[in-house]
Design a protein around this motif. Structure first.
Motif, mmCIF file in Angstrom:
data_model
loop_
_atom_site.group_PDB
_atom_site.id
_atom_site.type_symbol
_atom_site.label_atom_id
_atom_site.label_comp_id
_atom_site.label_asym_id
_atom_site.label_seq_id
_atom_site.Cartn_x
_atom_site.Cartn_y
_atom_site.Cartn_z
ATOM 1 N N ASP A 75 -27.363 102.739 28.551
ATOM 2 C CA ASP A 75 -27.487 103.794 29.557
ATOM 3 C C ASP A 75 -26.657 104.969 29.050
ATOM 4 O OD1 ASP A 75 -27.621 105.321 31.855
ATOM 5 O OD2 ASP A 75 -26.329 104.014 33.060
ATOM 6 N N ASN A 76 -27.215 106.150 29.052
ATOM 7 C CA ASN A 76 -26.355 107.297 28.751
ATOM 8 C C ASN A 76 -26.557 108.393 29.772
ATOM 9 O OD1 ASN A 76 -27.880 108.855 25.789
ATOM 10 N ND2 ASN A 76 -28.760 107.665 27.440
ATOM 11 N N ARG A 113 -24.893 112.095 43.094
ATOM 12 C CA ARG A 113 -24.549 113.508 43.046
ATOM 13 C C ARG A 113 -23.633 113.890 44.199
ATOM 14 N NH1 ARG A 113 -28.796 116.738 40.541
ATOM 15 N NH2 ARG A 113 -30.094 115.305 39.372
ATOM 16 N N THR A 118 -32.623 124.176 34.156
ATOM 17 C CA THR A 118 -32.349 122.841 34.688
ATOM 18 C C THR A 118 -33.507 122.448 35.607
ATOM 19 O OG1 THR A 118 -31.138 123.765 36.561
ATOM 20 C CG2 THR A 118 -29.833 123.144 34.640
ATOM 21 N N SER A 119 -33.564 121.171 35.947
ATOM 22 C CA SER A 119 -34.720 120.655 36.698
ATOM 23 C C SER A 119 -34.897 121.298 38.064
ATOM 24 C CB SER A 119 -34.571 119.152 36.919
ATOM 25 O OG SER A 119 -34.223 118.511 35.748
ATOM 26 N N GLY A 120 -33.817 121.814 38.627
ATOM 27 C CA GLY A 120 -33.932 122.412 39.948
ATOM 28 C C GLY A 120 -33.902 121.384 41.058
ATOM 29 N N THR A 121 -33.341 120.228 40.779
ATOM 30 C CA THR A 121 -33.243 119.189 41.800
ATOM 31 C C THR A 121 -32.422 119.690 42.984
ATOM 32 O OG1 THR A 121 -33.251 117.595 39.992
ATOM 33 C CG2 THR A 121 -32.641 116.755 42.152
ATOM 34 N N THR A 122 -31.418 120.513 42.713
ATOM 35 C CA THR A 122 -30.517 120.949 43.774
ATOM 36 C C THR A 122 -30.696 122.405 44.186
ATOM 37 O OG1 THR A 122 -28.879 121.342 42.060
ATOM 38 C CG2 THR A 122 -28.710 119.289 43.262
ATOM 39 N N THR A 143 -28.847 118.721 31.440
ATOM 40 C CA THR A 143 -29.454 119.815 30.684
ATOM 41 C C THR A 143 -28.348 120.678 30.088
ATOM 42 O OG1 THR A 143 -31.217 119.845 32.342
ATOM 43 C CG2 THR A 143 -31.114 121.723 30.845
ATOM 44 N N ASP A 167 -21.410 115.389 39.841
ATOM 45 C CA ASP A 167 -21.711 113.978 40.059
ATOM 46 C C ASP A 167 -20.418 113.249 40.399
ATOM 47 O OD1 ASP A 167 -24.564 113.738 39.475
ATOM 48 O OD2 ASP A 167 -24.006 114.344 37.440
HETATM 49 P P1 ATP Z 1 -30.373 120.939 38.852
HETATM 50 O O1 ATP Z 1 -29.065 120.977 38.130
HETATM 51 O O2 ATP Z 1 -31.211 122.143 38.636
HETATM 52 O O3 ATP Z 1 -30.260 120.549 40.278
HETATM 53 P P2 ATP Z 1 -30.810 118.325 37.640
HETATM 54 O O4 ATP Z 1 -29.347 118.147 37.761
HETATM 55 O O5 ATP Z 1 -31.696 117.280 38.212
HETATM 56 O O6 ATP Z 1 -31.257 119.753 38.207
HETATM 57 P P3 ATP Z 1 -30.846 117.643 34.826
HETATM 58 O O7 ATP Z 1 -29.897 118.427 34.036
HETATM 59 O O8 ATP Z 1 -32.147 117.314 34.219
HETATM 60 O O9 ATP Z 1 -31.203 118.472 36.108
HETATM 61 O O10 ATP Z 1 -30.219 116.276 35.289
HETATM 62 C C1 ATP Z 1 -28.880 115.919 35.105
HETATM 63 C C2 ATP Z 1 -28.429 115.006 36.224
HETATM 64 O O11 ATP Z 1 -29.182 113.777 36.201
HETATM 65 C C3 ATP Z 1 -26.999 114.559 36.136
HETATM 66 O O12 ATP Z 1 -26.111 115.531 36.622
HETATM 67 C C4 ATP Z 1 -27.025 113.272 36.977
HETATM 68 O O13 ATP Z 1 -27.013 113.568 38.348
HETATM 69 C C5 ATP Z 1 -28.370 112.684 36.627
HETATM 70 N N1 ATP Z 1 -28.230 111.704 35.512
HETATM 71 C C6 ATP Z 1 -28.581 111.882 34.224
HETATM 72 N N2 ATP Z 1 -28.352 110.780 33.499
HETATM 73 C C7 ATP Z 1 -27.831 109.854 34.335
HETATM 74 C C8 ATP Z 1 -27.376 108.493 34.189
HETATM 75 N N3 ATP Z 1 -27.422 107.856 33.015
HETATM 76 N N4 ATP Z 1 -26.869 107.878 35.289
HETATM 77 C C9 ATP Z 1 -26.810 108.507 36.480
HETATM 78 N N5 ATP Z 1 -27.239 109.770 36.686
HETATM 79 C C10 ATP Z 1 -27.747 110.446 35.635
#
Ligand code: ATP
Ligand code: MG
Length: 627
Positions: free
Chosen positions: A389-390, A497, A244-248, A394, A482
């Motif tokens: 929008d979808n 989130r 996963t992106s590692g945002t959190t 990951t 989320d």
């Molecule tokens: P990590 O889980 O490692 O912190 P990440 O959550 O950023 O990283 P991804 O799996 O790439 O990694 O991102 C998914 C997240 O992106 C979702 O849980 C949500 O927070 C956000 N997201 C994706 N698509 C949308 C959308 N259409 N509207 C709102 N938020 C979105």
């Protein structure tokens, strides 16, 4: 039947009669040996889809199309970095994948072994992914923008036998050597050192040597013309790992299966993206992200469509580049992130209008919140092309919430990713874990079993899978982390989130709500809000906006007033800044935790990836000049 009625009927069936529904969808792919059970859910929350079925992804994505559409372009590669284009037909792809599979075998790669792919956006990356799944090897693609430590931690986690890399990538005309990063990463790993295969693009004139490295072109010599039979694997055989992106925080190794993954991809193309065999899809993403895995590589190829593989920036040589590709390649479906659209919003709609978009049926956006104003702007700019929008992750590999172009699209509401995709039984919980209904904000959960295509576990760590995703509620539910809300028509809205909550004097606000409010100001192109510590109120809001090109700069008070008017006086930001840009990950997500750290005078620490390091300075500078 209207599209909405059709959707409702199919959706209900996908939940109430899961096995019949997915059993039918499974006919979209080739099974070498039919499955015995559609779904084995004997060990919740672990799922096995299409148990007992033998199949192969590469066979389905490549071999299967050669007879019928061998001369059709499978991959159209466009690089605005090296100014090169290459059309690869399904027949060419078949040849190249077989040759690379043969090389992988010579290098000792067997079914179940991991191969780490650290490559820029070049056709060889897709060939390598396909060659891996052809022989049952598990690939782990690491985004080319990751530096050595991120690379090392992924090597340690997946312990690959082989790393496939290139001398360099290019971005915005600048060469980024990969080998020094890889070497540094390899020096930091604790597992057995993998072999290294290097594709020399001739970009790095003075490449750093890695002991024992194998030159791709030389090693391929004896494998030209070789054919390797596909390895028939059981449906739940892992196809790949993607972090996963590692945002959190610490990234999680998302493991995907084989059969469920293919069925999910194939049906999503049919019902959601509305792309059929022979049609053209362009996902403006990177193969290192899940959107790239699913909609640059797997879904289009499994469908027998043409995929555009684009190496370059969306605004170079000019902001019209993607739209010129739409015209030239007669693209039917375009998929990108809201960030890319906000970038275009800043440069204006003329860049879009300059090109013939008559082939384009739908634009899909995912990855982060699509605010109402941007949704409206791009819908108008596209003059009749619907913008969908979808929402997904990951972890799921394909949309959780979406509209369905393949069913003729239901009504589209600005700011909403519409309704649950097939197989996702979505549930909202309040802070006490109680299920809530319409027009109330809650944590978005999915009642398992998760549909086909979703992660089957965290790589090598079943415990972490259960603890991370299934332990936040009393009932066994998958947590998306989320917030969401749905309206009277059942349309969902993502509110940010779980960890993006701002608590002002006991009032809980989502960052998304504040940002959404700021975006309604006509001069604002994008916004970011964080909750900074405050002795008195717990938290106060500090917000940053980026403006559109050629607009009068609004005053800070005017911007604050917009938020107060839309949400309430409690949400009025304490500090407000107009800035040049925001710090974002290379996948286009605003890094709020870095903004927050700077705003609170802390060091932002290690970041997953950063689009432009200068943006941290921009924030620092703004914060220093608070008033
Ligand atoms: P990590 O889980 O490692 O912190 P990440 O959550 O950023 O990283 P991804 O799996 O790439 O990694 O991102 C998914 C997240 O992106 C979702 O849980 C949500 O927070 C956000 N997201 C994706 N698509 C949308 C959308 N259409 N509207 C709102 N938020 C979105
Ligand atoms: Mg996440």
């Amino acid at each position: 039947m209207t599209p909405a009625e059709n959707y409702e009927k199919m959706y209900r069936r996908s939940i109430d009669d899961r096995e019949a529904f997915w059993g039918e969808q499974a006919e979209l792919i080739y099974w070498h040996k039919p499955f015995e059970r559609v779904l084995n859910y004997d060990k919740p929350p672990f799922v096995r889809w299409f148990e007992g079925g033998l199949t192969n992804i590469c066979y389905n994505a490549v071999d299967r199309h050669v007879a019928e559409r061998g001369d059709q372009i499978a991959i159209a590669w466009v690089s605005t970095e090296v100014n090169e284009r290459r059309n690869i037909t399904y027949r060419d792809l078949y040849t190249q994948v077989n040759e690379m599979a043969s090389l992988l075998k010579e290098l000792g790669i067997e079914s179940g072994d991991r191969v780490l792919i650290y490559l820029p956006m070049i056709p060889e990356a897709i060939v390598a992914m396909m060659a891996c799944v052809r022989i049952g090897a598990v690939h782990s693609v690491v985004f080319g923008g990751f530096a050595s430590l991120a690379l090392a931690s992924r090597i340690d986690d997946a312990s690959p036998k082989l790393v496939i890399t290139a001398d360099a990538g290019m971005r915005g005309g600048k060469v980024t050597p990969y080998k020094p990063l890889l070497l540094e990463g390899l020096n930091a790993v604790t597992v057995e050192r993998p072999k290294v295969l290097v594709i020399n693009r001739g970009l790095d004139s003075n490449p750093c040597p890695i002991a024992g490295e194998i030159d791709f072109a030389t090693a391929m010599g004896p494998h030209r013309g070789k054919i390797v039979d596909p390895e028939w694997v059981e449906s739940s055989h892992p196809s790949y790992i993607l972090y996963t992106s590692g945002t959190t925080g610490r990234p999680k190794g998302v493991q995907r299966d084989t059969g469920g993954h293919m069925v999910a991809m194939r049906q999503s193309m049919k019902y959601i993206y509305n792309v059929g065999p022979g049609e053209v899809m362009f996902a403006g993403s990177d193969i290192g992200w899940v959107v790239g895995h699913s909609y640059i590589v797997y879904a289009p190829l499994l469908t027998g469509a043409t995929t555009i593989l684009y190496e370059g920036l969306p605004i170079r040589p000019d902001p019209g580049i993607w739209w010129s590709l739409v015209a030239e390649y007669r693209i039917n479906c375009l998929f990108t992130s809201p960030t890319a659209i906000r970038l275009l919003k800043k440069t204006g709609a003329d860049w879009i209008h300059a090109h013939d978009l008559s082939s384009l049926r739908t634009l899909f956006l995912a990855g982060e919140p699509l605010d109402k104003e941007t949704h409206r702007w791009v819908t108008e700019a596209l003059q009749g092309v619907p913008v969908v929008d979808n929402y997904w992750q990951t972890e799921t590999g394909w949309p959780i919430l979406t509209n369905f172009a393949g069913l003729g699209l239901m009504e589209n509401k600005f700011g909403s990713p519409s309704k649950p995709a097939f197989g996702y039984e979505t549930v909202l919980l309040d802070e006490h874990g109680v299920e809530i209904g319409v027009n109330t904000k809650g944590s978005l959960m999915v009642r398992p079993p998760l549909p086909p295509g979703c992660m089957t576990t965290v790589w090598g760590d079943d415990d972490r899978f259960v603890k991370t995703y299934f332990s936040t509620a009393k009932e066994l539910l998958y947590a998306t982390f989320d917030y969401a809300i749905y309206d009277d028509d059942g349309y969902y809205f993502i509110m940010g989130r779980n960890d993006d909550v701002i608590n002002v004097a006991g009032h809980r606000l989502g960052t998304r709500e504040v940002e959404e409010a700021l975006c309604t100001h006509p001069a604002v192109a994008e916004a970011a809000a964080v909750g900074i510590h405050d002795e008195l109120k717990g938290q106060e809001i500090e917000a940053f906006v980026v403006l559109m090109a050629n607009v009068a700069v609004p005053s800070e008070d005017e911007l604050k007033a917009v938020v107060a008017r839309q949400i309430g006086a409690i949400a009025r930001p304490k500090f407000m800044h107009v800035v040049q840009g925001l710090p974002k990950t290379r996948s286009g997500k605003v890094i709020r935790r870095a903004i927050l750290a700077i705003a609170e005078g802390r060091d932002p620490g290690e970041l997953p990836t950063i689009e432009d390091g200068k943006m941290l300075e921009v924030i620092r500078d703004a914060v220093e000049h608070r008033h």
